[in-house]
Design a protein around this motif. Structure first.
Motif, PDB file in Angstrom:
ATOM      1  N   TYR A 369       0.832  -1.211   0.000  1.00 27.31           N
ATOM      2  CA  TYR A 369       0.000   0.000   0.000  1.00 27.31           C
ATOM      3  C   TYR A 369       0.861   1.253   0.000  1.00 27.31           C
ATOM      4  O   TYR A 369       0.630   2.193  -0.776  1.00 27.31           O
ATOM      5  CB  TYR A 369      -0.920  -0.023   1.224  1.00 27.31           C
ATOM      6  N   LYS A 371       3.888   1.470  -0.978  1.00 29.09           N
ATOM      7  CA  LYS A 371       4.599   1.550  -2.253  1.00 29.09           C
ATOM      8  C   LYS A 371       3.712   2.192  -3.330  1.00 29.09           C
ATOM      9  O   LYS A 371       4.181   3.067  -4.098  1.00 29.09           O
ATOM     10  CB  LYS A 371       5.025   0.153  -2.688  1.00 29.09           C
ATOM     11  N   ALA A 372       2.423   1.766  -3.396  1.00 27.99           N
ATOM     12  CA  ALA A 372       1.505   2.337  -4.393  1.00 27.99           C
ATOM     13  C   ALA A 372       1.282   3.829  -4.136  1.00 27.99           C
ATOM     14  O   ALA A 372       1.299   4.650  -5.059  1.00 27.99           O
ATOM     15  CB  ALA A 372       0.168   1.591  -4.359  1.00 27.99           C
ATOM     16  N   ILE A 373       1.075   4.191  -2.847  1.00 27.37           N
ATOM     17  CA  ILE A 373       0.880   5.608  -2.513  1.00 27.37           C
ATOM     18  C   ILE A 373       2.117   6.421  -2.890  1.00 27.37           C
ATOM     19  O   ILE A 373       2.027   7.533  -3.426  1.00 27.37           O
ATOM     20  CB  ILE A 373       0.559   5.766  -1.009  1.00 27.37           C
ATOM     21  N   SER A 374       3.288   5.840  -2.614  1.00 27.88           N
ATOM     22  CA  SER A 374       4.530   6.550  -2.942  1.00 27.88           C
ATOM     23  C   SER A 374       4.654   6.786  -4.433  1.00 27.88           C
ATOM     24  O   SER A 374       5.064   7.875  -4.871  1.00 27.88           O
ATOM     25  CB  SER A 374       5.731   5.742  -2.425  1.00 27.88           C
ATOM     26  N   MET A 375       4.280   5.769  -5.231  1.00 25.35           N
ATOM     27  CA  MET A 375       4.359   5.935  -6.687  1.00 25.35           C
ATOM     28  C   MET A 375       3.406   7.031  -7.164  1.00 25.35           C
ATOM     29  O   MET A 375       3.748   7.846  -8.032  1.00 25.35           O
ATOM     30  CB  MET A 375       4.025   4.610  -7.378  1.00 25.35           C
ATOM     31  N   VAL A 376       2.177   7.070  -6.566  1.00 29.71           N
ATOM     32  CA  VAL A 376       1.210   8.111  -6.953  1.00 29.71           C
ATOM     33  C   VAL A 376       1.731   9.487  -6.551  1.00 29.71           C
ATOM     34  O   VAL A 376       1.684  10.446  -7.331  1.00 29.71           O
ATOM     35  CB  VAL A 376      -0.155   7.830  -6.302  1.00 29.71           C
ATOM     36  N   LEU A 377       2.245   9.584  -5.324  1.00 30.31           N
ATOM     37  CA  LEU A 377       2.760  10.863  -4.855  1.00 30.31           C
ATOM     38  C   LEU A 377       3.943  11.321  -5.690  1.00 30.31           C
ATOM     39  O   LEU A 377       4.124  12.517  -5.957  1.00 30.31           O
ATOM     40  CB  LEU A 377       3.165  10.758  -3.378  1.00 30.31           C
ATOM     41  N   SER A 379       4.360  10.561  -8.867  1.00 28.41           N
ATOM     42  CA  SER A 379       3.899  10.926 -10.216  1.00 28.41           C
ATOM     43  C   SER A 379       3.204  12.282 -10.250  1.00 28.41           C
ATOM     44  O   SER A 379       3.116  12.911 -11.311  1.00 28.41           O
ATOM     45  CB  SER A 379       2.942   9.845 -10.751  1.00 28.41           C
ATOM     46  N   ILE A 380       2.656  12.776  -9.115  1.00 27.40           N
ATOM     47  CA  ILE A 380       1.933  14.064  -9.101  1.00 27.40           C
ATOM     48  C   ILE A 380       2.843  15.213  -9.522  1.00 27.40           C
ATOM     49  O   ILE A 380       2.483  16.002 -10.408  1.00 27.40           O
ATOM     50  CB  ILE A 380       1.311  14.305  -7.707  1.00 27.40           C
ATOM     51  N   ASP A 383       3.351  15.005 -13.301  1.00 28.97           N
ATOM     52  CA  ASP A 383       2.196  15.415 -14.108  1.00 28.97           C
ATOM     53  C   ASP A 383       2.012  16.929 -14.054  1.00 28.97           C
ATOM     54  O   ASP A 383       1.708  17.572 -15.076  1.00 28.97           O
ATOM     55  CB  ASP A 383       0.936  14.708 -13.606  1.00 28.97           C
TER      56      ASP A 383
END
Length: 479
Positions: A369, A371-377, A379-380, A383
């Motif tokens: 979890y 790891k996924a949050i870190s990847m999203v953060l 990518s922000i 973008d």
């Protein structure tokens, strides 16, 4: 299961970090004395006279620090002496016996003492030049320490548990030797040496022809030489015969040297001089004599104890059946308790295993979890940066279009002005051509009129001719 395995590996690695590093270095022939272990000898000069080729010098170390020195006989497979200093009396720790690989295999890469069971087949001729634990098993002898462990503390004590510091002694003799040495050092030697760190001790053994399993020599006597290298110094020798565990004779160091090999000198410096404090030496001898008297009283008490033991044995024979029954009941009770604890241990193990499994699963889920949050953060910002770049590029495109349109609007009047300015030039330049064309036109017109007039006249002439020719008679044509 994977998590449990990783935990076990980490636990084993942690355990492997904490044991002490034990090393017994065989001193090379090109080194002076016992190298870094010379500090355990008076004046840093080892005893002289021990020159046989089968004598090996060992600097006994622990945690990379010298602890005591040993001269080992590969022929007799026992130490001839160990030189040490008194550190502090301490309780004996767990015995972890070690062997020295380089005594049997000088070319071996193992430069430190190791447990015999850990050597395996890495040392050639293991046991050819030194005693092993198997030589003592079932022999009736135990490993008696020349440098007693209880006279040392901490790392010094751990270093004493090596087979290069042990000689074969009967259990009774070993107990008597260590008891006598302990009392002599603590009650007689230490109190009469003004500087404890200047008290040098040599504990040795004289080999006999008796051998354990035809390999390890049994000492015929044990000896201790002590020297206080201080302002009021003194030296002393003690000898215990192995055939009499209650014997303990005191003598001078010179007398002791005569009982050893020819040409032996145990001490150098102030300890080797004859000018010593006689008063201090007499005080030490008096303390030794008192210890010997106490030992004699203890021996008599032991004899009385043995006589009383006969009565106790008879009573023991009568009480044996009841004792055996009681032992059986106790054994059954102990086994029941062990079974209960084993069952509880299995239950606890299963519960703990389940809890650990759940914790590992929860941990893995949290890691995924996060790891996924870190990847999203992560990518922000990327973008957002990409949007900002696109907006900037669009703004640049708008500016470019505006500038292009402005240029086109501004370019129309400029062309018109240029054409207007060029009109007089083109008009004036065209006048000669126009006049030439007009002159040409006028001339052409006159020429055309003349040609037309001529043509008309010619036509009328031709018509009149034909009319006259038709109507006038041919006879009068000659006229």
């Amino acid at each position: 299961r994977e998590c449990t395995m990783k935990t076990s590996i980490v636990f084993l690695l942690c355990i492997s970090v904490f044991p002490g590093f034990s090393q017994g270095r065989v001193v090379r022939k090109d080194e002076t004395g016992f190298a870094e272990c010379n500090v355990f000898f008076s004046g840093q000069v080892p005893p002289e006279g021990f020159t046989e080729p089968f004598h090996v010098k060992i600097c006994q170390q622990y945690n990379k620090e010298p602890r005591f020195a040993t001269l080992y006989s590969t022929k007799d497979k026992i130490p001839l002496y160990s030189a040490f200093k008194f550190t502090k009396p301490a309780q004996s720790e767990e015995e972890n016996w070690l062997v020295e690989p380089q005594i049997d295999d000088p070319e071996n890469d193992l430069h430190e003492m190791v447990h015999e069971a850990d050597i395996g087949g890495t040392v050639a001729n293991l046991g050819a030049n030194q005693a092993l634990t198997s030589d003592y098993v079932g022999s009736g002898y135990e490993r008696g320490l020349l440098n007693p462990s209880f006279l040392n503390e901490k790392d010094f004590q751990m270093a004493t548990y090596t087979l290069t510091n042990a000689v074969p002694l009967s259990p009774a003799l070993s107990k008597s030797w260590h008891r006598d040495i302990g009392k002599v050092v603590e009650q007689a030697l230490i109190p009469h040496c003004s500087k404890m760190d200047h008290l040098y001790l040599l504990a040795g053994a004289v080999p006999s022809r008796v051998q354990v399993k035809g390999k390890v020599s049994v000492p015929e006597s044990l000896w201790l030489a002590a020297c206080c290298d201080a302002s009021e110094g003194w030296s002393l020798g003690l000898v215990k015969k192995t055939n009499d565990e209650n014997s303990l004779a005191d003598l001078t160091v010179r007398e002791l040297e005569k009982q050893l090999l020819p040409g032996v000198h145990l001490f150098k410096g102030n300890c080797g001089k004859d000018k010593q404090s006689q008063k201090k030496r007499e005080a030490v001898l008096q303390a030794v004599s008192q210890i010997r008297s106490e030992e004699q009283v203890g021996t008599n008490n032991d004899q009385e104890t043995k006589e009383n033991g006969l009565v106790r044995r008879v009573a023991g024979i009568i009480a044996t059946p009841f004792i055996k029954l009681l032992e059986l009941l106790i054994y059954i009770f102990v086994e029941l308790v062990k079974f209960v604890f084993y069952f509880l241990w299995l239950v606890v193990k299963r519960v703990v295993g389940t809890i650990l499994g759940g914790v590992c699963s929860l941990w893995n889920g949290m890691v995924s979890y996060l790891k996924a949050i870190s990847m999203v953060l992560i990518s922000i910002p990327y973008d957002v940066g990409r949007v900002i770049v696109n907006i900037f590029l669009g703004f640049l495109q708008i500016v470019q279009d505006v500038m292009s349109l402005t240029y086109r609007i501004l370019s129309i009047p400029v062309g018109f002005v240029l054409h207007l300015a060029a009109f007089p030039y083109h008009s004036i330049c065209a006048i000669p051509s126009v006049l030439q064309d007009m002159a040409t036109g006028i001339v052409g017109t006159f020429s055309l009129v003349i040609d037309a007039t001529a043509a008309v006249l010619h036509g009328f002439h031709y018509l009149a001719w034909h009319i006259l020719k038709r109507f006038v008679p041919k006879g009068s044509s000659g006229d």
